[in-house]
Design a protein around this motif. Structure first.
Motif, PDB file in Angstrom:
ATOM      1  N   GLY A   1       0.907  -1.132  -0.195  1.00 46.36           N
ATOM      2  CA  GLY A   1       0.093  -0.041  -0.037  1.00 46.36           C
ATOM      3  C   GLY A   1       0.947   1.182  -0.027  1.00 46.36           C
ATOM      4  N   GLY A   2       2.166   1.036   0.066  1.00 50.64           N
ATOM      5  CA  GLY A   2       2.840   2.208  -0.135  1.00 50.64           C
ATOM      6  C   GLY A   2       2.758   3.292  -1.499  1.00 50.64           C
ATOM      7  N   SER A   3       3.099   4.213  -1.566  1.00 47.31           N
ATOM      8  CA  SER A   3       2.929   5.231  -2.567  1.00 47.31           C
ATOM      9  C   SER A   3       4.158   6.103  -3.014  1.00 47.31           C
ATOM     10  CB  SER A   3       1.657   5.939  -2.574  1.00 47.31           C
ATOM     11  OG  SER A   3       1.735   6.807  -1.636  1.00 47.31           O
ATOM     12  N   ARG A   4       4.892   6.480  -1.969  1.00 48.90           N
ATOM     13  CA  ARG A   4       6.139   7.332  -2.211  1.00 48.90           C
ATOM     14  C   ARG A   4       7.239   6.546  -2.947  1.00 48.90           C
ATOM     15  NH1 ARG A   4       6.533  10.099   3.720  1.00 48.90           N
ATOM     16  NH2 ARG A   4       5.545   7.931   4.151  1.00 48.90           N
ATOM     17  N   THR A   5       8.062   7.275  -3.692  1.00 46.82           N
ATOM     18  CA  THR A   5       9.151   6.501  -4.386  1.00 46.82           C
ATOM     19  C   THR A   5      10.559   7.104  -3.530  1.00 46.82           C
ATOM     20  OG1 THR A   5       9.366   8.680  -5.920  1.00 46.82           O
ATOM     21  CG2 THR A   5       8.082   6.896  -6.492  1.00 46.82           C
ATOM     22  N   SER A   6      10.425   8.033  -2.640  1.00 44.22           N
ATOM     23  CA  SER A   6      11.668   8.398  -1.953  1.00 44.22           C
ATOM     24  C   SER A   6      11.109   8.981  -0.573  1.00 44.22           C
ATOM     25  CB  SER A   6      12.246   9.455  -2.653  1.00 44.22           C
ATOM     26  OG  SER A   6      11.583  10.661  -2.839  1.00 44.22           O
ATOM     27  N   LEU A   7      12.259   8.681   0.286  1.00 45.93           N
ATOM     28  CA  LEU A   7      11.992   9.121   1.862  1.00 45.93           C
ATOM     29  C   LEU A   7      12.915   9.994   2.359  1.00 45.93           C
ATOM     30  CD1 LEU A   7      11.458   5.271   3.018  1.00 45.93           C
ATOM     31  CD2 LEU A   7       9.625   6.687   2.148  1.00 45.93           C
ATOM     32  N   THR A   8      12.443  10.945   3.263  1.00 44.77           N
ATOM     33  CA  THR A   8      13.323  11.891   3.900  1.00 44.77           C
ATOM     34  C   THR A   8      13.750  10.769   5.168  1.00 44.77           C
ATOM     35  OG1 THR A   8      12.198  13.518   3.248  1.00 44.77           O
ATOM     36  CG2 THR A   8      13.607  13.833   5.215  1.00 44.77           C
ATOM     37  N   ALA A   9      15.248  10.959   5.339  1.00 44.88           N
ATOM     38  CA  ALA A   9      15.785  10.276   6.219  1.00 44.88           C
ATOM     39  C   ALA A   9      16.510  11.076   7.592  1.00 44.88           C
ATOM     40  CB  ALA A   9      17.191   9.327   5.642  1.00 44.88           C
ATOM     41  N   THR A  10      16.430  10.562   8.596  1.00 42.86           N
ATOM     42  CA  THR A  10      17.126  10.966   9.700  1.00 42.86           C
ATOM     43  C   THR A  10      18.364  10.153  10.094  1.00 42.86           C
ATOM     44  OG1 THR A  10      16.706  11.727  12.173  1.00 42.86           O
ATOM     45  CG2 THR A  10      15.919   9.576  11.369  1.00 42.86           C
TER      46      THR A  10
ATOM     47  N   ALA B   1       7.909   1.889   5.162  1.00 43.03           N
ATOM     48  CA  ALA B   1       8.011   3.333   5.415  1.00 43.03           C
ATOM     49  C   ALA B   1       7.627   4.247   4.275  1.00 43.03           C
ATOM     50  CB  ALA B   1       9.615   3.732   5.524  1.00 43.03           C
ATOM     51  N   SER B   2       7.325   3.387   3.237  1.00 50.79           N
ATOM     52  CA  SER B   2       6.689   4.380   1.976  1.00 50.79           C
ATOM     53  C   SER B   2       5.020   4.238   2.210  1.00 50.79           C
ATOM     54  CB  SER B   2       6.749   3.574   0.598  1.00 50.79           C
ATOM     55  OG  SER B   2       6.012   2.099   0.610  1.00 50.79           O
ATOM     56  N   LEU B   3       4.492   3.805   3.308  1.00 47.75           N
ATOM     57  CA  LEU B   3       2.968   3.943   3.325  1.00 47.75           C
ATOM     58  C   LEU B   3       2.823   5.487   3.800  1.00 47.75           C
ATOM     59  CD1 LEU B   3       2.571   0.740   5.794  1.00 47.75           C
ATOM     60  CD2 LEU B   3       1.737   1.065   3.294  1.00 47.75           C
ATOM     61  N   PRO B   4       1.421   5.799   3.465  1.00 45.96           N
ATOM     62  CA  PRO B   4       1.091   7.214   3.486  1.00 45.96           C
ATOM     63  C   PRO B   4       1.160   7.725   4.980  1.00 45.96           C
ATOM     64  CG  PRO B   4      -0.761   5.764   3.138  1.00 45.96           C
ATOM     65  CD  PRO B   4       0.406   4.961   2.917  1.00 45.96           C
ATOM     66  N   GLY B   5       0.979   7.179   5.921  1.00 44.85           N
ATOM     67  CA  GLY B   5       1.038   7.417   7.513  1.00 44.85           C
ATOM     68  C   GLY B   5       2.419   7.700   7.863  1.00 44.85           C
ATOM     69  N   CYS B   6       3.433   7.300   7.214  1.00 47.18           N
ATOM     70  CA  CYS B   6       4.844   7.216   8.034  1.00 47.18           C
ATOM     71  C   CYS B   6       5.134   8.863   7.492  1.00 47.18           C
ATOM     72  CB  CYS B   6       5.860   6.152   7.209  1.00 47.18           C
ATOM     73  SG  CYS B   6       5.320   4.577   7.736  1.00 47.18           S
ATOM     74  N   THR B   7       4.878   9.667   8.063  1.00 45.91           N
ATOM     75  CA  THR B   7       5.097  11.067   7.843  1.00 45.91           C
ATOM     76  C   THR B   7       6.393  11.743   8.284  1.00 45.91           C
ATOM     77  OG1 THR B   7       3.634  11.472   9.820  1.00 45.91           O
ATOM     78  CG2 THR B   7       2.535  11.745   7.676  1.00 45.91           C
ATOM     79  N   LEU B   8       7.205  11.002   9.450  1.00 42.04           N
ATOM     80  CA  LEU B   8       8.356  11.588   9.937  1.00 42.04           C
ATOM     81  C   LEU B   8       9.215  10.679   9.183  1.00 42.04           C
ATOM     82  CD1 LEU B   8       7.212  11.527  13.897  1.00 42.04           C
ATOM     83  CD2 LEU B   8       7.498  13.372  12.285  1.00 42.04           C
ATOM     84  N   PRO B   9      10.374  11.662   9.148  1.00 39.43           N
ATOM     85  CA  PRO B   9      11.858  10.906   8.422  1.00 39.43           C
ATOM     86  C   PRO B   9      12.011   9.378   8.974  1.00 39.43           C
ATOM     87  CG  PRO B   9      12.040  13.174   8.954  1.00 39.43           C
ATOM     88  CD  PRO B   9      10.786  12.882   9.681  1.00 39.43           C
ATOM     89  N   CYS B  10      12.447   8.740   8.155  1.00 44.19           N
ATOM     90  CA  CYS B  10      12.662   7.484   8.371  1.00 44.19           C
ATOM     91  C   CYS B  10      13.949   7.107   9.018  1.00 44.19           C
ATOM     92  CB  CYS B  10      12.428   6.598   7.401  1.00 44.19           C
ATOM     93  SG  CYS B  10      13.359   6.722   5.865  1.00 44.19           S
ATOM     94  N   ASP B  11      14.244   5.914   9.781  1.00 43.70           N
ATOM     95  CA  ASP B  11      15.457   5.570  10.257  1.00 43.70           C
ATOM     96  C   ASP B  11      15.772   4.170   9.673  1.00 43.70           C
ATOM     97  OD1 ASP B  11      17.496   5.188  11.812  1.00 43.70           O
ATOM     98  OD2 ASP B  11      16.539   4.554  13.581  1.00 43.70           O
ATOM     99  N   VAL B  12      16.217   4.222   8.425  1.00 42.57           N
ATOM    100  CA  VAL B  12      16.497   2.997   7.424  1.00 42.57           C
ATOM    101  C   VAL B  12      17.938   3.192   6.933  1.00 42.57           C
ATOM    102  CG1 VAL B  12      14.255   2.198   7.533  1.00 42.57           C
ATOM    103  CG2 VAL B  12      14.851   3.826   5.880  1.00 42.57           C
ATOM    104  N   THR B  13      18.819   4.073   7.483  1.00 40.38           N
ATOM    105  CA  THR B  13      20.046   4.243   6.596  1.00 40.38           C
ATOM    106  C   THR B  13      21.180   3.285   6.831  1.00 40.38           C
ATOM    107  OG1 THR B  13      20.629   6.036   8.353  1.00 40.38           O
ATOM    108  CG2 THR B  13      19.048   6.772   6.446  1.00 40.38           C
TER     109      THR B  13
END
Length: 326
Positions: A92-101, A266-278
């Motif tokens: 159900g993800g929709s984003r192609t890129s994620l902001t990371a922390t 993390a690409s799911l729409p509710g994951c609105t904060l920067p991800c920690d997957v770096t």
């Protein structure tokens, strides 16, 4: 319909940090297509779950026998590869890129911490999460805020506080998120802190319903590996998002497989904060391309099926301490 003809378990030693172990699962269906999964610090091998999966009929990963996180991930990877769809899209993800922390641990001095933050900002990060503890909180956060007035900051307390005075004081420095301030079971202290600060108090998911009922937090730390299945992680996402919570998705350590699944969640729409997957270090990963951030951004593989990464089996077997075929 996938029918697994062979299941292989590899226990690998991670070549970094405390050299913990990670359990890898490789599924092979009768047509030769494979799916991979991973669980870091797995206590034992899921032999019974593996045997139950062999030659079983299942239409969807949710109906596959078992329930072990690594086997479930491998089922999702196999199922989506057979259908030619990315795992992120299937979930159900929709984003192609994620902001990371980027997370920065305890430092010898605030000045040294500021130097580390500067290195990360120069590398493209716009969000930094600082580890804090009682006695290491106000001074380092003040130093970073003075040096970087526009930088988005979060703090991770590692459940180390018993009172909230210092945490309330941190709110004046424009902290976005206060992660894990108290032991998880102390819902009341979280609620009292959330009432006093503008920052979002963030907690992990086991007591999500209690926190929702008491409005004791405003953000969920979603760790896919903490759930029996990826669908369970998605349901926790849906529940938190439906109640207006923000979500930060955090991946496990490991060889890159667990991180790839975390990127999909993390690409799911509710994951609105920067991800920690770096992390982990790219040289320790068995996936290609490696999972990580470039310029503070993590790419979501939306053009490749499954986890979206090729697996370096030669490297995986070199890291393996032992292997089992079922």
């Amino acid at each position: 319909m996938p029918r697994v003809r062979e299941l292989e378990l590899l226990r690998v030693v991670l070549p970094y940090g405390r050299r913990v172990e990670s359990l890898l699962v490789k599924l092979t269906e009768h047509g030769g297509m494979t799916g991979w999964g991973e669980l870091v610090d797995a206590p034992d091998e899921p032999i019974d779950d593996a045997k139950a999966l062999l030659d079983a009929d299942w239409e969807h990963p949710d109906s596959a026998p078992g329930g072990h996180p690594a086997i479930d991930m491998a089922c999702w990877d196999l199922w989506t590869r057979m259908r030619g769809v990315p795992l992120a899209h299937a979930l159900g993800g929709s984003r192609t890129s994620l902001t990371a922390t980027v997370r920065l641990g305890l430092n010898p001095t605030p000045e040294h911490l500021v130097t580390q933050v500067n290195q990360q900002v120069c590398g493209g990060y716009t969000h930094v999460t600082l580890d804090i503890r009682p006695g290491w909180d106000i001074e380092p956060v003040r130093a970073v805020r003075q040096a970087f007035p526009a930088l988005t900051l979060a703090v991770d307390c590692h459940s180390s506080y018993t009172t909230d005075e210092q945490l309330v004081a941190l709110d004046s420095y424009g902290i976005e998120v206060i992660e894990r301030p108290f032991p998880l079971e102390d819902v009341g202290s979280h609620a009292a802190l959330q009432d006093q600060v503008a920052a979002k108090v963030a907690v992990e998911g086991p007591l999500l319903e209690d926190y929702l009922t008491l409005r004791a937090a405003r953000a969920l730390i979603l760790r896919p590996a903490a759930y029996p299945t990826l669908s369970d992680a998605r349901r926790a996402h849906d529940r938190a998002a439906a109640n207006g919570w923000d979500i930060v998705c955090a991946g496990g350590r490991g060889t890159g497989l667990a991180r790839a699944a975390a990127v999909a969640i993390a690409s799911l729409p509710g994951c609105t904060l920067p991800c920690d997957v770096t992390q982990p270090p790219r040289q320790a990963q068995i996936v290609d391309p490696a999972v990580g951030a470039a310029g503070g951004v993590v790419a979501v593989p939306f053009t490749q099926p499954g986890l979206g990464h090729d697996i370096d089996e030669v490297k995986a077997r070199k890291l393996a301490r032992e292997a089992f075929r079922v």
